[in-house]
Design a protein around this motif. Structure first.
Motif, PDB file in Angstrom:
ATOM      1  N   TRP A 244      38.301  35.809  35.354  1.00 30.59           N
ATOM      2  CA  TRP A 244      39.397  34.942  34.936  1.00 30.59           C
ATOM      3  C   TRP A 244      40.295  35.926  34.395  1.00 30.59           C
ATOM      4  O   TRP A 244      41.615  35.695  34.291  1.00 30.59           O
ATOM      5  N   GLN A 245      39.949  37.033  33.000  1.00 26.16           N
ATOM      6  CA  GLN A 245      40.966  37.692  32.548  1.00 26.16           C
ATOM      7  C   GLN A 245      41.765  38.297  33.455  1.00 26.16           C
ATOM      8  O   GLN A 245      42.957  38.624  32.978  1.00 26.16           O
ATOM      9  N   HIS A 246      40.993  39.412  34.176  1.00 24.89           N
ATOM     10  CA  HIS A 246      41.542  39.729  35.079  1.00 24.89           C
ATOM     11  C   HIS A 246      42.901  39.140  36.095  1.00 24.89           C
ATOM     12  O   HIS A 246      44.183  39.422  36.150  1.00 24.89           O
ATOM     13  N   ALA A 247      42.564  37.939  37.016  1.00 24.83           N
ATOM     14  CA  ALA A 247      43.326  37.240  37.521  1.00 24.83           C
ATOM     15  C   ALA A 247      44.081  36.466  36.914  1.00 24.83           C
ATOM     16  O   ALA A 247      45.240  36.734  37.400  1.00 24.83           O
ATOM     17  N   LEU A 248      43.968  36.453  35.366  1.00 23.56           N
ATOM     18  CA  LEU A 248      45.384  35.788  34.405  1.00 23.56           C
ATOM     19  C   LEU A 248      46.453  36.982  34.701  1.00 23.56           C
ATOM     20  O   LEU A 248      47.818  36.146  34.709  1.00 23.56           O
ATOM     21  N   SER A 249      45.875  37.960  33.985  1.00 27.20           N
ATOM     22  CA  SER A 249      46.749  39.413  34.607  1.00 27.20           C
ATOM     23  C   SER A 249      47.685  39.167  35.728  1.00 27.20           C
ATOM     24  O   SER A 249      48.815  39.393  35.186  1.00 27.20           O
ATOM     25  N   ASP A 250      47.242  39.188  37.258  1.00 25.42           N
ATOM     26  CA  ASP A 250      47.496  39.200  38.096  1.00 25.42           C
ATOM     27  C   ASP A 250      48.988  38.093  38.352  1.00 25.42           C
ATOM     28  O   ASP A 250      49.778  37.906  38.729  1.00 25.42           O
ATOM     29  N   LEU A 251      47.848  36.501  37.601  1.00 24.70           N
ATOM     30  CA  LEU A 251      48.622  35.275  37.843  1.00 24.70           C
ATOM     31  C   LEU A 251      50.027  35.268  36.864  1.00 24.70           C
ATOM     32  O   LEU A 251      51.110  34.768  37.620  1.00 24.70           O
ATOM     33  N   LYS A 252      50.055  35.941  35.872  1.00 22.78           N
ATOM     34  CA  LYS A 252      50.867  35.668  35.192  1.00 22.78           C
ATOM     35  C   LYS A 252      52.236  36.801  35.824  1.00 22.78           C
ATOM     36  O   LYS A 252      53.688  36.743  35.283  1.00 22.78           O
TER      37      LYS A 252
ATOM     38  N   ASP B  94      35.082  33.095  42.306  1.00 22.12           N
ATOM     39  CA  ASP B  94      35.968  34.758  42.296  1.00 22.12           C
ATOM     40  C   ASP B  94      36.820  34.557  41.359  1.00 22.12           C
ATOM     41  O   ASP B  94      36.441  35.097  40.111  1.00 22.12           O
ATOM     42  N   ILE B  95      38.063  33.830  41.197  1.00 26.01           N
ATOM     43  CA  ILE B  95      39.328  33.852  40.802  1.00 26.01           C
ATOM     44  C   ILE B  95      38.504  33.154  38.885  1.00 26.01           C
ATOM     45  O   ILE B  95      38.661  34.136  38.399  1.00 26.01           O
ATOM     46  N   ARG B  96      37.611  32.227  39.185  1.00 24.54           N
ATOM     47  CA  ARG B  96      37.204  32.082  37.356  1.00 24.54           C
ATOM     48  C   ARG B  96      35.975  32.965  36.981  1.00 24.54           C
ATOM     49  O   ARG B  96      36.304  32.719  35.877  1.00 24.54           O
TER      50      ARG B  96
ATOM     51  N   GLU C 284      52.199  29.179  47.421  1.00 19.82           N
ATOM     52  CA  GLU C 284      52.380  29.978  46.574  1.00 19.82           C
ATOM     53  C   GLU C 284      50.950  31.136  45.943  1.00 19.82           C
ATOM     54  O   GLU C 284      51.023  32.102  45.921  1.00 19.82           O
ATOM     55  N   VAL C 285      50.314  29.732  45.205  1.00 20.35           N
ATOM     56  CA  VAL C 285      48.845  30.744  44.889  1.00 20.35           C
ATOM     57  C   VAL C 285      48.369  30.699  46.439  1.00 20.35           C
ATOM     58  O   VAL C 285      47.804  31.728  46.120  1.00 20.35           O
ATOM     59  N   LYS C 286      48.352  30.106  47.184  1.00 27.00           N
ATOM     60  CA  LYS C 286      46.999  31.099  48.651  1.00 27.00           C
ATOM     61  C   LYS C 286      47.875  32.102  49.750  1.00 27.00           C
ATOM     62  O   LYS C 286      46.954  32.830  49.413  1.00 27.00           O
ATOM     63  N   ASP C 287      48.846  32.147  49.085  1.00 30.24           N
ATOM     64  CA  ASP C 287      49.694  33.619  49.509  1.00 30.24           C
ATOM     65  C   ASP C 287      49.291  34.852  48.453  1.00 30.24           C
ATOM     66  O   ASP C 287      48.321  35.769  48.857  1.00 30.24           O
ATOM     67  N   TRP C 288      49.291  34.233  46.767  1.00 29.57           N
ATOM     68  CA  TRP C 288      48.854  35.422  46.163  1.00 29.57           C
ATOM     69  C   TRP C 288      47.222  35.459  46.367  1.00 29.57           C
ATOM     70  O   TRP C 288      46.992  36.920  46.418  1.00 29.57           O
ATOM     71  N   ILE C 289      46.737  34.578  47.016  1.00 26.73           N
ATOM     72  CA  ILE C 289      45.067  34.662  46.787  1.00 26.73           C
ATOM     73  C   ILE C 289      44.758  35.686  48.373  1.00 26.73           C
ATOM     74  O   ILE C 289      43.573  37.068  48.060  1.00 26.73           O
TER      75      ILE C 289
ATOM     76  N   VAL D 102      46.475  39.178  46.682  1.00 27.94           N
ATOM     77  CA  VAL D 102      45.113  40.139  46.153  1.00 27.94           C
ATOM     78  C   VAL D 102      43.464  40.806  46.978  1.00 27.94           C
ATOM     79  O   VAL D 102      42.866  41.102  47.071  1.00 27.94           O
ATOM     80  N   SER D 103      43.285  39.550  48.080  1.00 24.69           N
ATOM     81  CA  SER D 103      42.365  39.817  48.802  1.00 24.69           C
ATOM     82  C   SER D 103      42.222  40.711  49.437  1.00 24.69           C
ATOM     83  O   SER D 103      41.491  41.245  49.940  1.00 24.69           O
ATOM     84  N   LEU D 104      43.164  41.545  49.884  1.00 24.92           N
ATOM     85  CA  LEU D 104      44.015  42.115  51.281  1.00 24.92           C
ATOM     86  C   LEU D 104      44.312  43.763  50.105  1.00 24.92           C
ATOM     87  O   LEU D 104      42.909  44.152  50.923  1.00 24.92           O
ATOM     88  N   ALA D 105      44.355  44.124  49.043  1.00 21.00           N
ATOM     89  CA  ALA D 105      44.436  44.553  48.210  1.00 21.00           C
ATOM     90  C   ALA D 105      42.997  44.921  47.691  1.00 21.00           C
ATOM     91  O   ALA D 105      42.660  46.157  47.535  1.00 21.00           O
ATOM     92  N   ARG D 106      42.141  44.165  47.796  1.00 21.35           N
ATOM     93  CA  ARG D 106      40.851  44.222  47.138  1.00 21.35           C
ATOM     94  C   ARG D 106      39.690  44.939  48.269  1.00 21.35           C
ATOM     95  O   ARG D 106      39.407  45.967  48.319  1.00 21.35           O
TER      96      ARG D 106
END
Length: 81
Positions: free
Chosen positions: A10-18, A5-7, A57-62, A65-69
């Motif tokens: 990617w552009q949307h995920a990348l802005s969140d990751l940044k 899903d992230i891949r 940290e990445v798992k927490d971020w995922i 983001v999943s909860l927000a969705r």
């Protein structure tokens, strides 16, 4: 949310990751890494974390983001009623 899903978005995920990991090397991650492990190694290196800390940290971020969705989808369902 899965790695695919992230891949695929990617552009949307990348802005969140940044926003979450501001020390990421933007040129290195312009294209999605092949694996979640590759992403976490990059984050670990740039943010002075161990690989396991970065993965957590990445798992927490995922998760966040999943909860927000989900919250957004539920909110839309209630507003449509």
């Amino acid at each position: 949310m899965t790695w695919e899903d992230i891949r695929s978005n990617w552009q949307h995920a990348l802005s969140d990751l940044k926003a979450r990991f501001p020390l990421m090397d933007h040129t290195t991650v312009e294209a999605p890494p092949e694996t979640l492990v590759a992403l976490t190694h990059h984050i670990a290196e740039r943010h002075d974390l161990t690989a396991s800390e970065a993965l957590e940290e990445v798992k927490d971020w995922i998760f966040i983001v999943s909860l927000a969705r989900i919250a957004s989808e539920v909110g839309h369902e209630f507003s449509d009623q």
